[in-house]
Design an enzyme around this catalytic site. Structure first.
Site, short mmCIF file in Angstrom:
data_model
loop_
_atom_site.label_atom_id
_atom_site.label_comp_id
_atom_site.label_asym_id
_atom_site.label_seq_id
_atom_site.Cartn_x
_atom_site.Cartn_y
_atom_site.Cartn_z
N GLY A 35 32.42 -10.50 -13.79
CA GLY A 35 33.40 -10.43 -12.83
C GLY A 35 34.39 -9.58 -12.85
O GLY A 35 34.35 -8.68 -14.42
N THR A 37 37.26 -9.76 -14.42
CA THR A 37 38.40 -10.22 -15.23
C THR A 37 37.66 -9.12 -16.81
O THR A 37 39.07 -8.80 -17.45
CB THR A 37 38.55 -11.36 -15.61
OG1 THR A 37 39.30 -11.78 -14.98
CG2 THR A 37 39.41 -11.11 -16.74
N ASP A 93 33.94 -13.51 -21.42
CA ASP A 93 33.46 -13.76 -20.68
C ASP A 93 34.49 -14.53 -19.23
O ASP A 93 35.71 -14.82 -20.09
CB ASP A 93 32.31 -15.06 -20.86
CG ASP A 93 31.59 -14.70 -19.27
OD1 ASP A 93 31.54 -14.11 -18.06
OD2 ASP A 93 30.73 -15.12 -18.90
N GLY A 94 34.68 -14.69 -18.13
CA GLY A 94 35.56 -15.12 -17.49
C GLY A 94 34.79 -16.50 -17.25
O GLY A 94 34.22 -17.52 -17.91
N ALA A 95 35.84 -17.29 -16.24
CA ALA A 95 35.01 -19.21 -15.90
C ALA A 95 35.78 -18.88 -14.27
O ALA A 95 37.10 -18.01 -14.06
CB ALA A 95 36.28 -19.44 -16.59
N LYS A 106 30.92 -22.52 -14.22
CA LYS A 106 31.08 -20.61 -13.95
C LYS A 106 29.74 -20.75 -13.66
O LYS A 106 29.29 -21.74 -13.07
CB LYS A 106 30.93 -20.13 -15.60
CG LYS A 106 31.62 -20.07 -16.80
CD LYS A 106 32.04 -19.37 -17.87
CE LYS A 106 30.60 -18.53 -18.17
NZ LYS A 106 31.74 -17.06 -17.19
N GLY A 107 29.60 -19.50 -12.68
CA GLY A 107 28.20 -18.91 -11.58
C GLY A 107 29.15 -18.74 -11.03
O GLY A 107 28.56 -18.87 -9.57
N GLY A 109 30.16 -16.36 -9.44
CA GLY A 109 29.32 -15.02 -9.36
C GLY A 109 27.75 -14.85 -9.59
O GLY A 109 26.97 -13.81 -9.39
N GLU A 115 24.96 -16.23 -18.51
CA GLU A 115 26.14 -16.04 -19.11
C GLU A 115 25.67 -17.07 -20.00
O GLU A 115 26.61 -17.17 -21.52
CB GLU A 115 26.78 -16.83 -18.48
CG GLU A 115 27.92 -14.84 -17.08
CD GLU A 115 28.72 -15.73 -16.36
OE1 GLU A 115 29.25 -15.17 -15.36
OE2 GLU A 115 28.33 -17.31 -15.52
#
Length: 296
Positions: A35, A37, A93-95, A106-107, A109, A115
């Protein structure tokens, strides 16, 4: 009324603060998620200019994050190349959405399986996002739960999700409908499954009417995650719940957890809100334009 900043700057503020707090240049392996971020997380690591960084192995969660690592001149290490029994020191990681208990969706993307693989093999997972992802409960603003499924089983999974209370679950299509469904890095489909806003355990404590088992159309996060994961043909569910890595290791098990130990949110006013397990929410003012150094 104070001035506001754009979303990308908010993401950058959160990323640099998270790296300041949790990146250890003596680490052996660092997980890098997917992602927009996470691009700023890598920028923040580069900005440290620590001579130990070239020896660190950076473990990506998919094709996009592998390209970010490669373009930054960092050492790319595939997950299946890690020595047996190795824990990643920290995964960033992002969210898509994070609730009060640090459960995540998440998911968005389409990288949820890798992840989750990296998060559950990290000593700690640090979530980095912008203020739009900061919510009291999951499915407050984000519309659906991503579910990665084997293509042959997709129709059967759709039917089961409807029985669990999902309203109009659908196989995710690419930007051009005629190109067909989006494929994950594992060559699977993603189903986006809308549900009612998810409950936390504290919402169902006592003898109240809400039980969280889907009987009234409303689910508690962990119960729904287990139910969907149990459907034949499902590889991974975009609900990250349960223990975090530090909690898991305290039980004597050498593995990580699905939930982050902390989540960093870049806010519209330029501050960063931090949610940590078992602690009060904190707001940190980030001053100045020099993102090579983040100040409290």
């Amino acid at each position: 009324m104070g001035s506001t900043i754009d979303i990308d700057t908010a993401k950058k503020n959160a990323a640099f603060k998270a790296v300041t707090d949790h990146f250890d240049p003596s680490a052996r392996y660092i997980g890098i998620g997917s992602g927009s971020t996470i691009i700023h997380v890598v920028e923040a690591i580069q900005a440290l200019k620590d001579p130990r960084i070239p020896r660190i192995g950076f473990v990506p969660t998919g094709y996009q994050s592998r390209q970010v690592i490669y373009n930054a001149g960092l050492q790319d290490v595939k997950f299946d190349s890690l020595p047996p029994g190795t824990l990643i020191d920290v995964a960033f990681d992002g969210a898509d959405e994070v609730d009060e208990d640090l459960n995540c969706i998440k998911g968005g993307g389409a990288c949820l399986y890798q992840e989750k693989l990296v998060a559950t093999h990290a000593r700690k997972f640090i979530c980095v996002a912008d203020h739009r992802k900061l919510q009291p409960r999951l499915l407050t603003k984000w519309p659906s739960i991503p579910v990665e499924v084997e293509p042959l089983a997709a129709r059967a999974v759709l039917a089961t999700l409807e029985l669990l209370g999902s309203t109009d679950p659908a196989i995710r299509s690419g930007p051009m409908q005629k190109a067909g469904p989006i494929k994950t890095d594992q060559d699977n489909f993603i189903i986006d499954a809308p549900f009612h806003t998810l409950l936390l355990p504290k919402d169902i404590e006592g003898s109240g009417p809400a039980q969280g088992d889907g009987g009234d159309g409303v689910w508690e996060v962990a119960q729904l995650a287990r139910e969907i994961k149990g459907i034949e043909g499902v590889l991974s569910v975009g609900l990250f719940s349960g223990m975090n890595g530090e909690e898991m290791q305290k039980t004597g098990v050498k593995k990580g957890g699905q939930k982050p130990v902390a989540a960093y949110f870049g806010m519209e006013d330029g501050s960063v809100v931090i949610r940590r397990t078992g602690q009060a929410e904190e707001t940190v003012n980030v001053r100045g334009e020099n993102h090579g150094r983040v100040e409290d």
